[in-house]
Design a protein around this motif. Structure first.
Motif, mmCIF file in Angstrom:
data_model
loop_
_atom_site.group_PDB
_atom_site.id
_atom_site.type_symbol
_atom_site.label_atom_id
_atom_site.label_comp_id
_atom_site.label_asym_id
_atom_site.label_seq_id
_atom_site.Cartn_x
_atom_site.Cartn_y
_atom_site.Cartn_z
ATOM 1 N N ALA A 8 0.682 -1.140 -0.017
ATOM 2 C CA ALA A 8 0.025 0.042 0.043
ATOM 3 C C ALA A 8 0.940 1.096 0.128
ATOM 4 C CB ALA A 8 -0.825 0.033 1.251
ATOM 5 N N GLY A 9 2.306 1.124 0.082
ATOM 6 C CA GLY A 9 2.998 2.399 0.407
ATOM 7 C C GLY A 9 2.725 3.074 1.462
ATOM 8 N N VAL A 10 2.605 2.474 2.635
ATOM 9 C CA VAL A 10 2.130 3.404 3.961
ATOM 10 C C VAL A 10 3.305 2.893 4.862
ATOM 11 C CG1 VAL A 10 0.938 2.987 5.820
ATOM 12 C CG2 VAL A 10 -0.035 2.945 3.838
ATOM 13 N N GLN A 11 3.871 4.142 5.448
ATOM 14 C CA GLN A 11 4.888 4.055 6.339
ATOM 15 C C GLN A 11 4.244 3.966 7.766
ATOM 16 O OE1 GLN A 11 7.386 7.523 7.440
ATOM 17 N NE2 GLN A 11 9.183 6.259 6.984
ATOM 18 N N VAL A 12 4.368 2.879 8.276
ATOM 19 C CA VAL A 12 4.152 2.664 9.785
ATOM 20 C C VAL A 12 4.907 3.036 10.842
ATOM 21 C CG1 VAL A 12 2.932 0.564 11.026
ATOM 22 C CG2 VAL A 12 2.805 0.479 8.670
ATOM 23 N N ILE A 13 4.500 3.458 12.032
ATOM 24 C CA ILE A 13 5.032 3.513 13.095
ATOM 25 C C ILE A 13 4.766 2.264 14.182
ATOM 26 C CG2 ILE A 13 5.628 4.749 15.043
ATOM 27 C CD1 ILE A 13 4.851 7.258 13.524
ATOM 28 N N TRP A 14 5.445 1.340 14.261
ATOM 29 C CA TRP A 14 5.116 0.037 14.836
ATOM 30 C C TRP A 14 5.111 0.155 16.465
ATOM 31 C CZ3 TRP A 14 3.097 -3.141 11.435
ATOM 32 C CH2 TRP A 14 3.496 -3.083 10.355
ATOM 33 N N ASP A 15 3.799 -0.104 16.981
ATOM 34 C CA ASP A 15 3.572 -0.119 18.289
ATOM 35 C C ASP A 15 3.908 -1.348 19.016
ATOM 36 O OD1 ASP A 15 2.806 1.418 20.702
ATOM 37 O OD2 ASP A 15 0.939 1.892 19.741
ATOM 38 N N ILE A 16 5.044 -1.525 19.793
ATOM 39 C CA ILE A 16 5.362 -2.761 20.206
ATOM 40 C C ILE A 16 4.674 -3.261 21.336
ATOM 41 C CG2 ILE A 16 7.600 -3.920 21.209
ATOM 42 C CD1 ILE A 16 7.978 -3.165 18.351
ATOM 43 N N PHE A 17 4.377 -2.511 22.270
ATOM 44 C CA PHE A 17 3.473 -2.814 23.462
ATOM 45 C C PHE A 17 2.251 -1.701 23.547
ATOM 46 C CE2 PHE A 17 4.304 -3.940 28.139
ATOM 47 C CZ PHE A 17 2.825 -4.538 28.287
ATOM 48 N N HIS A 18 1.230 -2.075 23.180
ATOM 49 C CA HIS A 18 0.005 -1.328 23.375
ATOM 50 C C HIS A 18 -1.121 -1.889 24.192
ATOM 51 C CE1 HIS A 18 -2.320 2.096 21.309
ATOM 52 N NE2 HIS A 18 -3.187 1.759 22.053
ATOM 53 N N ALA A 54 15.197 0.432 8.371
ATOM 54 C CA ALA A 54 15.055 0.394 9.817
ATOM 55 C C ALA A 54 13.729 0.682 10.251
ATOM 56 C CB ALA A 54 16.029 1.143 10.452
ATOM 57 N N ALA A 55 13.052 -0.004 11.224
ATOM 58 C CA ALA A 55 11.776 0.327 11.837
ATOM 59 C C ALA A 55 11.705 1.635 12.470
ATOM 60 C CB ALA A 55 11.414 -0.866 12.823
ATOM 61 N N LEU A 56 10.726 2.238 12.392
ATOM 62 C CA LEU A 56 10.191 3.305 13.159
ATOM 63 C C LEU A 56 9.205 2.621 14.509
ATOM 64 C CD1 LEU A 56 9.084 6.062 10.629
ATOM 65 C CD2 LEU A 56 11.278 5.690 11.782
ATOM 66 N N VAL A 57 9.588 3.037 15.672
ATOM 67 C CA VAL A 57 9.158 2.168 16.702
ATOM 68 C C VAL A 57 8.439 3.003 17.920
ATOM 69 C CG1 VAL A 57 9.562 0.602 18.666
ATOM 70 C CG2 VAL A 57 10.309 0.028 16.381
ATOM 71 N N CYS A 58 7.332 2.668 18.436
ATOM 72 C CA CYS A 58 6.730 3.419 19.631
ATOM 73 C C CYS A 58 6.957 1.904 20.553
ATOM 74 C CB CYS A 58 5.218 3.517 19.494
ATOM 75 S SG CYS A 58 4.621 4.187 21.065
ATOM 76 N N PRO A 59 7.859 2.211 21.423
ATOM 77 C CA PRO A 59 8.179 1.158 22.459
ATOM 78 C C PRO A 59 7.136 0.592 23.248
ATOM 79 C CG PRO A 59 9.977 2.523 22.366
ATOM 80 C CD PRO A 59 8.942 3.155 21.553
ATOM 81 N N ILE A 60 6.566 1.486 24.035
ATOM 82 C CA ILE A 60 5.202 1.235 24.950
ATOM 83 C C ILE A 60 4.462 2.546 24.636
ATOM 84 C CG2 ILE A 60 4.606 0.928 27.160
ATOM 85 C CD1 ILE A 60 7.252 -0.347 27.905
ATOM 86 N N ASN A 61 3.248 2.200 24.404
ATOM 87 C CA ASN A 61 2.135 3.322 24.183
ATOM 88 C C ASN A 61 1.519 3.852 25.572
ATOM 89 O OD1 ASN A 61 0.079 4.447 22.222
ATOM 90 N ND2 ASN A 61 -1.278 3.468 23.769
ATOM 91 N N GLU A 62 1.794 5.148 25.701
ATOM 92 C CA GLU A 62 1.038 5.696 26.783
ATOM 93 C C GLU A 62 1.362 5.221 28.112
ATOM 94 O OE1 GLU A 62 -2.845 8.138 25.333
ATOM 95 O OE2 GLU A 62 -3.280 6.361 25.743
ATOM 96 N N ILE A 63 2.577 5.187 28.323
ATOM 97 C CA ILE A 63 3.150 4.647 29.739
ATOM 98 C C ILE A 63 2.046 5.416 30.853
ATOM 99 C CG2 ILE A 63 4.996 4.737 31.577
ATOM 100 C CD1 ILE A 63 6.715 4.290 29.178
ATOM 101 N N SER A 64 1.887 6.822 30.706
ATOM 102 C CA SER A 64 1.204 7.615 31.872
ATOM 103 C C SER A 64 0.016 6.805 32.010
ATOM 104 C CB SER A 64 0.903 9.037 31.317
ATOM 105 O OG SER A 64 2.371 9.454 31.609
ATOM 106 N N PHE A 65 -0.942 6.811 30.701
ATOM 107 C CA PHE A 65 -2.449 6.220 30.818
ATOM 108 C C PHE A 65 -2.249 4.991 31.275
ATOM 109 C CE2 PHE A 65 -5.996 4.045 29.208
ATOM 110 C CZ PHE A 65 -7.124 4.928 29.570
ATOM 111 N N PHE A 66 -1.217 4.117 30.791
ATOM 112 C CA PHE A 66 -1.339 2.566 31.039
ATOM 113 C C PHE A 66 -1.084 2.553 32.636
ATOM 114 C CE2 PHE A 66 0.926 -1.556 29.292
ATOM 115 C CZ PHE A 66 0.308 -2.346 30.048
ATOM 116 N N ALA A 67 -0.360 3.280 33.187
ATOM 117 C CA ALA A 67 0.183 3.020 34.741
ATOM 118 C C ALA A 67 -1.111 3.357 35.502
ATOM 119 C CB ALA A 67 1.269 3.661 35.105
#
Length: 295
Positions: A8-18, A54-67
């Motif tokens: 699709a030609g889409v660049q993704v920021i990959w969420d590793i832990f959501h 190389a991947a574009l990565v969000c390591p952990i989504n919304e640490i503040s809200f998650f906690a």
């Protein structure tokens, strides 16, 4: 998903832990941190093998809200019931995960997402103002920890963050222990002011990682957010993008309602989605105002 994005030609920021994790793992354990780091490294290794990039990565989504969600029981419990413990646990996991990802692919980049909020006091008494301000400043704790500006024993450092992500919705401003502050009220803080505060605090590139509103409010909300982003840019904030979230309608978190958001409707009986025309028109207008169509 990597293959589909490529087609699709889409660049993704990959969420590793959501938020979600395997049922066999205790999220409050050291074993979870080790498993997360191993999974994260394999994810960026796979991305490189399949794409050559190389991947574009969000390591952990919304640490503040998650906690917060774990502490108040909105999400299942994890670890000891000590205020702030799970947030620090997630920061330690993020630090270890980034080390593992960098070892697997030194060129991957880390793009985060944290809520942007405002909290107002219910009255003008000094104790109430102080309590509200302490809660408001809590929105910066995760980023400060990740950058090693506070609690350096967690392992944070400035280079763990390449891009600051901020999630902002109509309900992101409220009175301390009270209701949402409506836009236009004297206690409602301009989004542009909030963005400039973050830009001056961290001096890193920023993007709006999530924003959107349901139903007929969607186009007006996009209009507001884009106007405020332009105002913040005019004040010197380095804001590089705005992400509509989610781009498709979805079942509501708490009641499975049809939450009509983004560009595409709920799924129809034949499996199709319709374009939400008012949103599409406002998006096109904002692209013109940002001069994106000429790029």
């Amino acid at each position: 998903m990597i293959e589909a994005a490529g087609r699709a030609g889409v660049q993704v920021i990959w969420d590793i832990f959501h938020y979600g994790s395997p049922d066999h793992l205790n999220r409050g354990s050291e074993g979870m941190i080790e498993s997360y780091a191993s999974f994260a490294a394999e994810a960026v290794r796979l991305h490189r093998a399949m794409t050559g990039k190389a991947a574009l990565v969000c390591p952990i989504n919304e640490i503040s809200f998650f906690a917060w969600a774990v502490e108040v029981g909105y999400f299942p419990p994890a670890g000891p019931k000590r205020k702030g413990w799970f947030k620090r646990h997630l920061v330690k996991a993020a630090v270890q995960g980034i080390r593992a990802m960098r070892e697997a692919d030194p060129e991957c980049r880390f793009i985060w997402a944290e809520p942007l909020i405002h909290v107002a006091p219910r009255d003008r008494s000094r104790p109430e103002i102080r309590r509200a301000e302490n809660v408001r400043l809590g929105q910066f704790e995760a980023y400060d920890m990740l950058m090693g500006r506070v609690e350096p024993q967690l392992g944070g450092s400035e280079d763990l963050i390449d891009v600051i992500g901020l999630n902002f919705y109509p309900h992101n401003q409220w009175y301390l222990h009270g209701p949402t502050i409506p836009m236009g009220h004297h206690e409602y803080r301009a989004m542009s002011e909030m963005l400039v505060e973050v830009a001056r605090r961290y001096s890193k590139p920023i993007y709006i990682a999530e924003t959107g509103a349901e139903g007929s409010g969607g186009p007006a909300w996009l209009h507001y957010v884009c106007d405020e982003v332009r105002a913040a840019i005019g004040e010197g904030a380095a804001i590089d993008g705005i992400c509509l979230y989610p781009v498709t309608a979805y079942p509501g978190w708490d009641n499975s309602r049809h939450a009509e958001v983004g560009l595409f409707s709920v799924i129809h009986g034949d499996g199709s989605r319709r374009l939400r025309q008012a949103m599409a028109e406002e998006l096109a207008r904002q692209r013109r105002l940002f001069n994106l169509d000429s790029r």
